[in-house]
Design an enzyme around this catalytic site. Structure first.
Site, PDB file in Angstrom:
ATOM      1  N   PRO A  83       0.819  -1.216   0.000  1.00  0.00           N
ATOM      2  CA  PRO A  83       0.000   0.000   0.000  1.00  0.00           C
ATOM      3  C   PRO A  83       0.856   1.271   0.000  1.00  0.00           C
ATOM      4  O   PRO A  83       2.045   1.233   0.279  1.00  0.00           O
ATOM      5  CB  PRO A  83      -0.791  -0.099   1.300  1.00  0.00           C
ATOM      6  CG  PRO A  83      -0.725  -1.502   1.703  1.00  0.00           C
ATOM      7  CD  PRO A  83       0.557  -2.045   1.173  1.00  0.00           C
ATOM      8  N   ARG A  84       0.169   2.361  -0.281  1.00  0.00           N
ATOM      9  CA  ARG A  84       0.857   3.630  -0.476  1.00  0.00           C
ATOM     10  C   ARG A  84       1.646   4.090   0.741  1.00  0.00           C
ATOM     11  O   ARG A  84       2.735   4.627   0.606  1.00  0.00           O
ATOM     12  CB  ARG A  84      -0.171   4.697  -0.837  1.00  0.00           C
ATOM     13  CG  ARG A  84      -0.776   4.435  -2.174  1.00  0.00           C
ATOM     14  CD  ARG A  84      -1.871   5.397  -2.495  1.00  0.00           C
ATOM     15  NE  ARG A  84      -2.301   5.155  -3.871  1.00  0.00           N
ATOM     16  CZ  ARG A  84      -3.247   5.844  -4.486  1.00  0.00           C
ATOM     17  NH1 ARG A  84      -3.861   6.819  -3.853  1.00  0.00           N
ATOM     18  NH2 ARG A  84      -3.567   5.569  -5.725  1.00  0.00           N
TER      19      ARG A  84
END
EC number: 1.3.5.1
Lengths: 246, 671
Positions: free
Chosen positions: B337-338
């Site tokens: 994820p970011r």
């Protein structure tokens, strides 16, 4: 680099405008053109003057807001980009740059470099949509298969950002590339077929009503279009219109 | 401390939304035409809401600061939109999308809202296709999908690298249909400057016509704010230049609680900053991480050689490179994820391995993808013994088809060809997960005032997974708000038109005018941007990707001081009664200067690492997760909703305790 800027100043739509000279210094070649304009505006504000009004927003080449006419070309000298994507490395130290608003009868000047492009809005309101309710009860998306080729072509037409460069560069101030792109997107997809004839007729009628000129196949619009929308879309619009009128 | 009622319906999670819809009050179609609704902001959330409400029969007044709804910043979203369609047969389901979103949000979102989001996601795709959105298709004519960070299925629908544009144009076309029918009255180049409250209910707004400067009164039975996020509080962000917090901040000042202001997403794949003059940052779609491999050199000698131009990245062999995401997170690799990807990039750069002049860049490399695709294409086209050049040519064509516009954008900005040399990327402020607190109905703590899309707080928790912002905007606008608002408006069928010649409108208009007059008359010496940059600097350094208590305390004091200086010394040229972009900016920066302080206060209170927010005092000390962010569920599994009390430092905290009945709270591991 140091530059001389000749910029169109106009207080409002009723005032008479004129070109005014400005100097900017220490411009980095990595700046975008609009960042160079920010530098000038900061300079103007700091000396108590009114900054230059210009339209801009996303600064990523997609919103279609920025609309300057630079050295006689919409969005400046580079191909396939908007003004916000133009970088100062395209200019040389000592250059004089002429900056004007997009000029067309259907795009009246609001202030300085800001023009009114709501004529484009009205064209889309005349039929640039598919009449489907937003109910959440539409059929499954895969029940409408679309060939990859058609979907890709529709996407290429739909990529239009509505900036108006096509109009600004056309000697007839024609909006046919813009309208052609919208008409093409729906003409290439099965969803919008039922109302295709009405759509093209209504959009073209509105385009004429707004005071845009006709296409004479010069092709400047295609060259200046930041999204590479092709003239083929104008041809397709004309075919759709003929089909609608038979 | 007061608690907040989320109004989440009872019953099993999979039945909540259906049951709710079955039991709410409805407004008779004939009565809808006696009801007015104001929608502020016409991006994906506001635009889809305006179109749907108008279609249902309400009279809609829609407001946008741009010259057209089509220019809202939703247009810049590139990668795609998630939907639990399971077209790929890879095991996707409503539950799995729900699970990924709750986990991806670091367990700080509201379960019931997220489940509803996952539930309606499939409808969004059907709706958009029916509208003529040209999603990518495969050769059989069916919809194509790709994968995004934080998930293990392919559920992302896309339209080249312009998905946001196409979805926004879809909503905009639906709006145009209603504008043509006279059901939407569109106010372009208008900015909402205050909300008007009558008998405790939101009944209208004060707006400024940005062309003439005229201050206008608009009344309605309900007000919907869908004005986007507040990332520009950092000055540099991936937001559009005009993106602002004003509408949201004004309703906050009139009684709407502001939730989790410190939850900001730092996006891992942006073009690095190149100088002090820079006006904004440019995002490169996360979808690039599907095919790009992220690395920095293993050895410091190579780092120095690259920075000084003695070596090129392509000179380094495989074993001289540190593919740090693949090394640290073997299960998700480049598709973590970011927040995880952003932190990992910062960690490498902080350790000195950054590859550009400022030391704030890592490589995103497509060489292996180009080779892999090239070989595959050679096989498909029956080319035996293809040369290296041929493979590259074929591979580049595939990469171009997938990401061509992004590569072109990169080349224009950086002046390097990303097909031949790896891109340089660095994290940047992107999306704000915090926002106005809303209940399950999307109503704020002001009755009749709703908040949708990025402007509210509810669905993404502390971190937003890729391709889920578009999903939330459209879910709220097309499918959630149009139901929930009916339940409220059912009481208003006999109210009649709301008059604007009342004392409430007088007072709100006077406040707005006084402020504008202050700006144009203040004989200060410094530009609005001067203050905005100063604020941004404090925000990035002390309330950015990593934070600590001392820095946040300092930040609060520093922001207050900048705010005081602003009100003394700001200079706004021009007058009030004309188009005046500096005046517009002044009002927006004034609001950011308050929001920024509340942001720091919220971050200081939340003494845990969570989502994109790494609290230095809260890291895992041992075990396989050593050094990773440490969340504190025991003390912080709540939504922090702040009530306005004048100075941001005096804001009062209200908590909504988060319940996790469907999903067990556990440490997020992407290893």
């Amino acid at each position: 680099m140091n530059l001389t800027l000749k910029i169109w100043r106009q207080k409002d739509s009723n005032a008479k405008g004129q070109m005014v000279d400005y100097k900017v210094a220490d411009i980095s070649e990595h700046m975008s053109f609009l960042e160079m304009m920010d530098v000038l505006n900061e300079q103007l504000v700091n000396s108590g003057e009114e900054p230059i009004a210009f339209d801009h927003d996303c600064r990523e080449g997609i919103c279609g807001t920025c609309s300057m006419f630079i050295n006689g070309e919409p969005h400046g000298p580079d191909r396939g980009i908007t003004t916000c994507q133009l970088h100062m490395r395209s200019f040389k130290d000592g250059d004089t740059i002429t900056i004007e608003p997009f000029r067309a009868a259907a795009f009246p000047v609001i202030k300085d470099l800001v023009v009114d492009r709501t004529s484009f809005e009205r064209i889309q309101q005349a039929g640039g949509y598919i009449s489907v309710n937003t109910s959440g009860n539409t059929q499954d998306a895969n029940a409408i298969p679309i060939s990859k080729h058609d979907a890709d072509e529709a996407m290429d037409a739909a990529a239009c950002i509505g900036c108006g460069a096509c109009v600004a560069t056309c000697k007839n101030s024609s909006a046919m590339l813009f309208v052609g792109a919208k008409v093409s997107q729906y003409a290439l997809l099965p969803q919008g077929q039922v109302e295709a004839a009405d759509r093209v007729r209504n959009m073209v009628d509105q385009m004429d009503l707004e005071g845009f000129g006709n296409c004479t196949n010069t092709g400047a619009c295609e060259i200046e279009c930041p999204k590479g929308i092709s003239l083929e879309n104008i041809a397709r619009m004309n075919r759709e219109l003929m089909k609608a009128n038979i | 401390m007061a608690t907040l009622d989320s109004k989440v319906p009872k019953g099993p999670i999979q039945d909540k939304w259906t049951d709710y819809k079955n039991h709410i009050d409805l407004v008779n179609p004939a009565n809808k035409r006696h009801i007015d609704v104001i929608v502020v902001g016409t991006g994906l959330a506001g635009g889809s809401a305006a179109a749907t409400l108008a279609e249902l029969g309400y009279n809609v007044k829609a407001f946008a600061y741009q010259d057209s709804p089509r220019r809202a910043h939703s247009i810049a979203a590139q990668g795609g939109i998630n939907a639990a369609k399971n077209y790929q047969g890879d095991g996707d389901s409503t539950y799995r999308l729900f699970y990924d979103t709750v986990k991806g949000g670091d367990y700080r979102s509201r379960e019931a809202n997220v489940y509803r989001l996952a539930e309606v996601s499939a409808n969004i795709i059907d709706q958009c296709v029916a509208q003529g959105v040209p999603f990518a298709r495969d050769y059989g004519g069916l919809l194509d999908n790709r994968s995004f960070g934080g998930v293990l299925v392919s559920r992302t629908f896309y339209a080249k690298g312009q998905t946001g544009q196409q979805l926004l144009l879809g909503a905009y076309s639906a709006m145009n249909r209603q504008i043509a029918r006279g059901k939407i009255e569109m106010f372009n180049r208008h900015e909402m400057l205050d909300v008007v409250i009558v008998d405790g209910k939101a009944r209208g707004i004060i707006a400024r016509n940005l062309i003439t400067g005229e201050i206008e009164r608009h009344s309605a039975h309900a007000v919907v704010v869908g004005s986007g996020g507040y990332g520009n509080v950092y000055f540099l962000s991936t937001n559009a230049m005009g993106s602002n917090a004003t509408a949201a901040w004004k309703i906050h000042k009139k009684g709407a609680y502001f939730a989790n202001p410190c939850y900001t997403q730092i996006h891992p794949t942006c073009i690095p900053r190149s100088g002090d003059y820079q006006s904004k940052l440019t995002l490169m779609s996360e979808s690039l991480r599907n095919d790009g491999r992220i690395w920095v050199p293993k050895n410091m000698d190579d780092v120095m050689a690259i920075r000084e131009g003695r070596k090129k990245p392509t000179d380094l062999s495989e074993d001289e490179r540190d593919y740090y995401l693949e090394r640290r997170y073997p299960a998700f690799g480049n598709l973590v994820p970011r927040d995880v990807a952003s932190r990992a990039a910062k960690e490498r750069c902080d350790a000195g391995y950054g590859v550009n002049a400022t030391g704030e860049a890592v490589y995103l490399d497509f060489a292996s993808a180009i080779e892999r695709y090239g070989k595959e294409q050679a096989k498909i086209h029956n080319i035996s013994n293809p040369s290296k050049e041929k493979i590259t040519e074929l591979g580049e064509a595939i990469v171009e088809a997938k990401y061509g516009n992004l590569f072109q954008m990169y080349e224009k900005i950086v002046d390097q060809n990303p097909y031949k040399t790896p891109m340089m990327i660095y994290p940047a402020v992107h999306y704000t997960m915090g926002g106005i607190w809303v209940d399950y109905n999307l109503m704020t703590t002001i009755p009749g005032c709703y908040c949708i899309g990025e402007a509210n707080f509810s669905d993404h928790g502390a971190n937003r997974l890729g391709a889920s912002a578009l999903m939330q905007g459209l879910a709220d606008g097309y499918f959630v708000l149009p139901y929930t608002i009916g339940d409220y408006l059912a009481d208003d069928i006999r109210t009649g038109k709301i008059p604007t010649n009342t004392k409430e409108f007088d007072e709100a208009e006077k406040e707005v005018k006084d402020r504008i007059n202050f700006f144009v008359n203040n004989k200060g010496t410094k530009s609005v941007d001067y203050f905005h940059k100063k604020l941004g600097n404090v925000m990035w350094n002390k309330a950015g990707m990593s934070r600590n208590a001392q820095g946040l305390t300092e930040a609060m004091a520093e922001i207050k001081a900048i705010r005081e200086e602003f009100w003394k010394d700001v200079f706004v040229p021009g007058t009030a009664n004309e188009m005046n972009p500096e005046l517009e900016k002044a009002g927006r920066v004034a609001d950011f200067l308050e929001l920024g302080e509340l942001f720091a206060k919220d971050a200081l209170m939340r003494a845990e690492s969570c989502g994109g927010h790494f609290r230095e005092e809260s890291a895992e000390e041992s075990g396989p997760q050593k050094g990773e962010a440490k969340r504190d569920d025991e003390n912080f599994a709540f939504v922090a909703a702040w009530e306005y009390k004048g100075e941001p430092a005096d804001a009062v905290l209200h908590k909504e305790e988060l319940e996790f009945k469907e999903i067990e709270l556990k440490q997020r591991s992407y290893k």
